[in-house]
Design a protein around this motif. Structure first.
Motif, mmCIF file in Angstrom:
data_model
loop_
_atom_site.group_PDB
_atom_site.id
_atom_site.type_symbol
_atom_site.label_atom_id
_atom_site.label_comp_id
_atom_site.label_asym_id
_atom_site.label_seq_id
_atom_site.Cartn_x
_atom_site.Cartn_y
_atom_site.Cartn_z
ATOM 1 N N LEU A 19 3.676 18.795 -30.731
ATOM 2 C CA LEU A 19 3.996 18.604 -32.147
ATOM 3 C C LEU A 19 4.375 19.935 -32.806
ATOM 4 C CD1 LEU A 19 4.152 16.583 -34.469
ATOM 5 C CD2 LEU A 19 1.736 17.035 -34.927
ATOM 6 N N ALA A 20 3.631 20.989 -32.493
ATOM 7 C CA ALA A 20 3.955 22.304 -33.042
ATOM 8 C C ALA A 20 5.328 22.775 -32.552
ATOM 9 C CB ALA A 20 2.887 23.321 -32.650
ATOM 10 N N ALA A 21 5.623 22.519 -31.285
ATOM 11 C CA ALA A 21 6.933 22.910 -30.745
ATOM 12 C C ALA A 21 8.059 22.147 -31.443
ATOM 13 C CB ALA A 21 6.973 22.666 -29.242
ATOM 14 N N LEU A 22 7.811 20.887 -31.754
ATOM 15 C CA LEU A 22 8.818 20.108 -32.489
ATOM 16 C C LEU A 22 9.033 20.666 -33.891
ATOM 17 C CD1 LEU A 22 7.915 16.434 -31.507
ATOM 18 C CD2 LEU A 22 10.076 17.599 -31.043
ATOM 19 N N VAL A 23 7.938 20.965 -34.564
ATOM 20 C CA VAL A 23 8.015 21.477 -35.937
ATOM 21 C C VAL A 23 8.714 22.840 -35.964
ATOM 22 C CG1 VAL A 23 6.622 22.326 -37.874
ATOM 23 C CG2 VAL A 23 6.033 20.165 -36.771
ATOM 24 N N LEU A 24 8.443 23.680 -34.983
ATOM 25 C CA LEU A 24 9.039 25.013 -34.926
ATOM 26 C C LEU A 24 10.456 25.006 -34.359
ATOM 27 C CD1 LEU A 24 5.933 27.028 -33.672
ATOM 28 C CD2 LEU A 24 6.879 26.959 -35.998
ATOM 29 N N SER A 46 14.532 17.735 -31.335
ATOM 30 C CA SER A 46 13.912 16.728 -32.191
ATOM 31 C C SER A 46 14.218 15.336 -31.655
ATOM 32 C CB SER A 46 14.434 16.877 -33.619
ATOM 33 O OG SER A 46 13.771 15.963 -34.450
ATOM 34 N N ASP A 47 13.163 14.612 -31.323
ATOM 35 C CA ASP A 47 13.307 13.277 -30.750
ATOM 36 C C ASP A 47 12.153 12.420 -31.260
ATOM 37 O OD1 ASP A 47 13.687 11.025 -29.217
ATOM 38 O OD2 ASP A 47 13.513 12.042 -27.294
ATOM 39 N N ALA A 48 12.472 11.234 -31.739
ATOM 40 C CA ALA A 48 11.452 10.350 -32.308
ATOM 41 C C ALA A 48 10.412 9.950 -31.259
ATOM 42 C CB ALA A 48 12.094 9.109 -32.903
ATOM 43 N N LEU A 49 10.840 9.731 -30.029
ATOM 44 C CA LEU A 49 9.915 9.330 -28.971
ATOM 45 C C LEU A 49 8.911 10.444 -28.670
ATOM 46 C CD1 LEU A 49 8.998 7.232 -26.945
ATOM 47 C CD2 LEU A 49 10.649 8.185 -25.319
ATOM 48 N N ILE A 50 9.390 11.670 -28.603
ATOM 49 C CA ILE A 50 8.494 12.807 -28.356
ATOM 50 C C ILE A 50 7.524 12.977 -29.513
ATOM 51 C CG2 ILE A 50 8.382 15.303 -28.026
ATOM 52 C CD1 ILE A 50 11.079 15.120 -26.578
ATOM 53 N N LEU A 51 8.024 12.837 -30.732
ATOM 54 C CA LEU A 51 7.168 12.943 -31.911
ATOM 55 C C LEU A 51 6.096 11.857 -31.891
ATOM 56 C CD1 LEU A 51 6.493 14.127 -34.707
ATOM 57 C CD2 LEU A 51 8.146 12.498 -35.663
ATOM 58 N N LEU A 52 6.503 10.633 -31.636
ATOM 59 C CA LEU A 52 5.564 9.513 -31.603
ATOM 60 C C LEU A 52 4.527 9.694 -30.485
ATOM 61 C CD1 LEU A 52 4.777 6.748 -32.743
ATOM 62 C CD2 LEU A 52 6.349 5.725 -31.097
ATOM 63 N N LYS A 82 -16.660 13.917 -18.674
ATOM 64 C CA LYS A 82 -15.338 14.044 -18.054
ATOM 65 C C LYS A 82 -14.259 13.415 -18.937
ATOM 66 C CE LYS A 82 -16.997 14.250 -13.301
ATOM 67 N NZ LYS A 82 -17.069 13.563 -11.999
ATOM 68 N N ILE A 83 -14.550 12.264 -19.504
ATOM 69 C CA ILE A 83 -13.579 11.603 -20.378
ATOM 70 C C ILE A 83 -13.345 12.441 -21.628
ATOM 71 C CG2 ILE A 83 -13.230 9.570 -21.846
ATOM 72 C CD1 ILE A 83 -14.610 7.941 -19.590
ATOM 73 N N MET A 84 -14.396 13.089 -22.124
ATOM 74 C CA MET A 84 -14.251 13.954 -23.298
ATOM 75 C C MET A 84 -13.335 15.137 -22.991
ATOM 76 S SD MET A 84 -18.159 13.753 -24.759
ATOM 77 C CE MET A 84 -17.963 15.094 -25.929
ATOM 78 N N VAL A 85 -13.411 15.670 -21.791
ATOM 79 C CA VAL A 85 -12.528 16.769 -21.392
ATOM 80 C C VAL A 85 -11.070 16.293 -21.379
ATOM 81 C CG1 VAL A 85 -11.877 18.261 -19.450
ATOM 82 C CG2 VAL A 85 -14.272 18.064 -20.122
ATOM 83 N N VAL A 86 -10.846 15.105 -20.834
ATOM 84 C CA VAL A 86 -9.488 14.547 -20.810
ATOM 85 C C VAL A 86 -8.993 14.310 -22.237
ATOM 86 C CG1 VAL A 86 -8.121 12.540 -20.109
ATOM 87 C CG2 VAL A 86 -9.754 13.545 -18.511
ATOM 88 N N ALA A 87 -9.867 13.808 -23.105
ATOM 89 C CA ALA A 87 -9.479 13.565 -24.502
ATOM 90 C C ALA A 87 -9.116 14.869 -25.201
ATOM 91 C CB ALA A 87 -10.612 12.858 -25.245
ATOM 92 N N ARG A 88 -9.883 15.916 -24.937
ATOM 93 C CA ARG A 88 -9.544 17.233 -25.511
ATOM 94 C C ARG A 88 -8.183 17.698 -25.009
ATOM 95 N NH1 ARG A 88 -15.335 20.128 -24.736
ATOM 96 N NH2 ARG A 88 -16.288 19.415 -26.665
ATOM 97 N N GLY A 89 -7.922 17.472 -23.745
ATOM 98 C CA GLY A 89 -6.624 17.840 -23.178
ATOM 99 C C GLY A 89 -5.484 17.091 -23.843
ATOM 100 N N ALA A 90 -5.697 15.804 -24.100
ATOM 101 C CA ALA A 90 -4.664 15.007 -24.776
ATOM 102 C C ALA A 90 -4.431 15.521 -26.186
ATOM 103 C CB ALA A 90 -5.079 13.532 -24.816
ATOM 104 N N MET A 91 -5.523 15.848 -26.887
ATOM 105 C CA MET A 91 -5.365 16.391 -28.246
ATOM 106 C C MET A 91 -4.627 17.727 -28.220
ATOM 107 S SD MET A 91 -8.952 15.519 -30.218
ATOM 108 C CE MET A 91 -10.044 16.159 -28.957
ATOM 109 N N ALA A 92 -4.996 18.577 -27.283
ATOM 110 C CA ALA A 92 -4.361 19.893 -27.197
ATOM 111 C C ALA A 92 -2.887 19.774 -26.832
ATOM 112 C CB ALA A 92 -5.096 20.757 -26.169
ATOM 113 N N THR A 93 -2.592 18.936 -25.851
ATOM 114 C CA THR A 93 -1.198 18.757 -25.430
ATOM 115 C C THR A 93 -0.355 18.167 -26.560
ATOM 116 O OG1 THR A 93 -1.910 18.422 -23.144
ATOM 117 C CG2 THR A 93 0.296 17.658 -23.725
#
Length: 111
Positions: free
Chosen positions: A46-51, A56-62, A30-41
């Protein structure tokens, strides 16, 4: 008769331990599923910021980079823990099987 009860108690203890390990393994999954979700999100943000799809916001990037890195660390840690738990479960099941074989059980035929 005492030996059989001792074997029975040992088997019961092993089954309890197997159940405990199986519950821990399920928590890892279950924790691995949550971790995958965090990586995907984090990756999507990050892709939306780059595109340029997000302002563009430093807090969102961080936050997105942190989500990706934390997801990787948590996923990796729990994956190795899950592998260890699976090995322990297999060992306990083998011990249980050996104890059951040692009980010298007899097959009862139907009349």
């Amino acid at each position: 008769m005492n030996i059989d009860m001792s074997l029975h108690d040992d088997i019961t203890d092993l089954e309890t331990e197997i159940d405990r390990l199986a519950e821990a393994a399920e928590r890892c999954r279950k924790i691995m599923v949550v971790a995958r979700g965090a990586m995907a999100t984090g990756s999507v943000v990050l892709a939306a910021l780059v595109l340029g799809l997000l302002r563009s916001d430093a807090l969102i990037l961080l936050t997105s980079v942190t989500a990706i890195l934390a997801g990787i660390a948590v996923f990796g840690s729990h994956r190795s823990t899950l592998q260890e738990l699976k090995a322990k479960i297999a060992a306990q099941e083998a011990r249980r099987s050996g104890l059951i074989d040692a009980m010298d059980l007899h097959v009862v035929k139907e009349a």
